[in-house]
Structure formats: structure tokens, C-alpha cells
Design a protein around this motif. Structure first.
Motif: not given
Length: 403
Positions: A98-101, A210-216, A226-231
Motif C-alpha cells: 500500500x502507498x505511504x501514509x 493519514x491516507x495519501x490520496x491526491x486529486x481534486x 477509510x469508511x469502506x476499510x472500517x466496514x
């Protein structure tokens, strides 16, 4: 003139597919292959006109499609060549994870951090790929080596030991190897779920940052991810059995596991003694979230407070195998807003690397005076420091490992 009409897509002289209807149209019209035609006698004439398109238009369509296909193929080949150039050798290890946080540890996944730390412990060169590509078994992390795949941290380690002859456990006795496996399974099959609950359920908002997500739409994507992962974590915890207990009960199990690790570690540098072993990669990968990615939580309170020997253990491994991963010295102790003055868990100035600006005034630096190490399971009554960098003994260990 008003009449009912319909829209269709035509690709031969006599075949069309209806797409919809409208109210009225002043005259027939069409653009390319999207046709607007009245329902009447003129339909056949329009179909005939569409079928008699000029040859150059058809050639243009075919040429455009061929160019797009060629461009896609060339892009694929260029990426493949670039990948080979980056690796520089067919014997290189490609680590998919997974990508770096944005902050905290190098990975939010204990198993990814465990695997990468192990590669550094055995001093094997590798190439990181943060492409989000799962293994054929749908697992992460996984590695590629000479057209072979290995997924799952334990199987990756077994694969590397078999193919490359590396091992961190050669000096262990059979009994120590058995203890190492028992500790690893306690950490991976029990303690992992308590930390995952704290990270992806109870502390979801902080983890999302902490998640590393780029874009508009990065904030929206981080919220969704995060919510999908939490579920997923809650569902898998319920299947595991731990998710059927209350938060207080999960925290209690987590605390028992951490106290067990602190007792096993005691005053030793590493879990099995003075030398690093595979179980240290496992334990470090699972304790790192408590150290650096779970601010204000019960795991952080324990590891930076009462169980300070675990904090020093994590810091020792971080400094030795992750020299580019800097942390602030103040991050090594738990700071409770309700506390006043020096805390019982306050650490001495260990001279660690820090993000703190080195151009600070001398007066500011002089305020950091040495303090007596706190009484904890990691205190050494003989006066031997538990906070040494261990650099004097590391070189000889690594050299013997390569032989």
C-alpha cells in the motif's frame, strides 16, 4: 413541420438501434453515426444516405482506432522497459504494498511494514511498487522475484530464505524458535485485530487524515476509502470472533497482549536476546501503529507510558533500519493534557534524529537536560543504558549474516 422522431445508431446500410424518442424536429439531421430521423417514408432514404458515407470517413475511423490501439501498446511497452531499467537486474525483488501514509509510520499495514523491515534486516535490495495491485490471491503485500510470486508476509520470508539463503534465526535454539513462532502468532492472530479496531473503527477520523490520496476529490476519496476499510475490518472481526465483544473488552485484550510483549522483552535489546531475529520484524510492524499512528489512544498511552521498554524497542529498530524515517523526540512519550510538569514517562535526551530545526537558539536546546530513566519493565538496575544506538555491534552482525 412537426412530427414524432427517434434516435438511432446505424453501422450498416440496413441496421439501426433505437435509443429514444422526442417530440418534434424541423428536419432530419445526423452527426456521424448518431441519427435523428422522422417516423415516416423518409426513414429508408436517410438509412440509404448514411450507408453511402464517403470512403475517406470510414478510413478515418479505422485509422483513428488503429492509432489508439498502437498508442496503448507502445505505452505498455514503455512502462515495461522503464520497469526493467529501474530494477536494473532480473534478480531484483519487487515489493508490492500500500502507498505511504502522509504521516506516522511508513505503512498503515502492519504486514507491509513487517515485510519491508525484514528485507532491510537481511540487507536485500528491493524495489517498492505502490501501485495498489493485489497478488493473484488478492493479498497485500506480495513480491515478484524472477517471474515468481510470493504473497503473505510469512510465505514471503520462507520464499526468500529458500531462494536466497538468508535467515535471521540461525543462532536461535529450537526452543527459541518455538517461542518466536508462538509470539508471532499471538501478535498476528490476536493483537493485530485489537489494533485494527482501534485504527479503523475507534480512531477512524485520525486514520483518514493519514491516507495519501491526491486529486481534486481527494477528501471524498479518503472518506470513502477509510469508511469502506472500517466496514471490512468490523465484518472480518465479527467473523474472527473478537468483533463480538465490546470496545472495553477489546481494549482489555489488547492491553494483556502488550503487557505480555513487555514482559518477554524485559531488559533485552531484542525479543530473543542481543541479536535481531525474524520475530522482531513481526512485533515491530504491529507495535508501530501504537507508537506513531494512534495519537491519544489507549495503545499509545501504554507504550509511551507504563510499557516504555516497548517504545525504546521500537525506536531502536527504527533508528537502525529506517534511517530516513525521522521522528520528534517529544513523540516518544505520551503527553496527557491533564498532566502538569514532568511526566513519569518522560525520557532523557537521547540525541535522536529529529525534524526539529537545527538552527534553534542554544538557550532552547540547553533546556533539554538529562533526567533519570523512569522505572518501568525496561529499566536496567545495573545502569546499562537501554537507549544505545547499538551501532557498535550492528556491523559485525550484518557481516555474519551475509556470509
Amino acid at each position: 413541420m412537426c412530427c414524432c422522431w427517434q434516435v438511432g445508431f446505424a453501422w450498416t446500410r440496413s441496421c439501426a438501434v433505437d435509443l429514444g424518442r422526442s417530440q418534434s424536429v424541423s428536419k432530419p439531421s445526423f452527426y456521424g453515426a448518431i441519427v435523428a430521423l422522422p417516423l415516416g417514408g423518409e426513414r429508408g432514404a436517410i438509412m440509404s444516405a448514411l450507408g453511402s458515407d464517403a470512403w475517406w470517413r470510414k478510413t478515418l475511423y479505422l485509422t483513428g482506432g488503429a492509432l489508439l490501439a498502437a498508442a496503448a501498446y507502445l505505452l505498455h511497452e514503455l512502462l515495461a522497459v522503464r520497469k526493467e531499467e529501474e530494477l536494473g537486474s532480473t534478480d531484483a525483488i519487487i515489493l508490492h504494498q500500500f502507498s505511504r501514509p502522509k504521516s506516522g509510520a511508513p505503512s498503515l499495514s502492519p504486514f507491509c511494514l513487517k515485510t519491508e523491515t525484514y528485507l532491510r534486516m537481511v540487507d536485500l535490495p528491493y524495489q517498492n511498487y505502490f501501485d495498489g495491485k493485489l497478488s493473484p490471491q488478492g493479498k497485500m503485500p506480495w513480491i515478484e522475484y524472477n517471474q515468481e510470486h510470493a504473497c503473505g508476509s510469512d510465505f514471503i520470508i520462507d520464499f526468500l530464505e529458500e531462494r536466497l539463503g538468508v535467515s535471521l534465526n540461525e543462532s536461535l535454539t529450537p526452543q527459541e524458535k518455538a517461542v518466536s513462532r508462538a509470539v508471532s502468532k499471538m501478535v498476528e492472530e490476536h493483537f493485530y485485530w485489537t489494533v485494527a479496531y482501534c485504527q479503523w473503527v475507534d480512531n477512524l477520523e485520525e486514520t483518514q487524515k493519514m491516507l495519501s490520496v491526491s486529486g481534486p476529490l481527494s477528501e471524498l476519496l479518503k472518506w470513502i476509502l477509510s469508511h469502506v476499510t472500517g466496514g471490512i475490518v468490523k465484518r472480518e472481526m465479527y467473523g474472527h470472533g473478537m468483533g463480538r465483544f465490546s470496545k472495553e473488552q477489546v481494549d482489555a485484550m489488547m492491553e494483556k497482549d502488550m503487557r505480555t510483549l513487555a514482559t518477554l522483552l524485559g531488559n533485552k535489546k531484542y525479543l530473543m536476546g542481543s541479536k535481531i531475529s525474524t520475530v522482531d520484524a513481526t512485533v515491530f510492524g504491529h507495535l508501530a501503529p501504537a507508537m506513531w499512528t494512534l495519537p491519544g489512544t489507549r495503545p499509545e498511552q501504554l507504550i509511551k507510558g507504563e510499557l516504555i521498554n516497548l517504545a525504546m524497542y521500537c525506536e531502536r529498530i527504527r533508528r537502525r533500519f529506517w534511517p530516513e524515517w525521522f521522528v520528534d523526540l517529544e513523540d516518544l512519550r505520551y503527553a496527557d493534557a491533564s498532566e502538569c510538569g514532568a511526566s513519569a514517562s518522560e525520557l532523557p535526551d537521547l540525541g535522536l534524529y529529529s525534524r526539529t530545526d537545527t538552527s534553534q537558539d542554544d538557550d532552547t536546546r540547553s533546556t533539554r537536560t538529562a533526567h533519570t530513566p523512569p522505572v518501568s519493565p525496561g529499566s536496567d538496575p545495573t545502569g546499562v543504558s537501554l537507549y544505545d544506538s547499538d551501532m557498535d555491534t550492528e556491523c559485525s552482525e550484518m557481516e555474519s549474516l551475509k556470509c
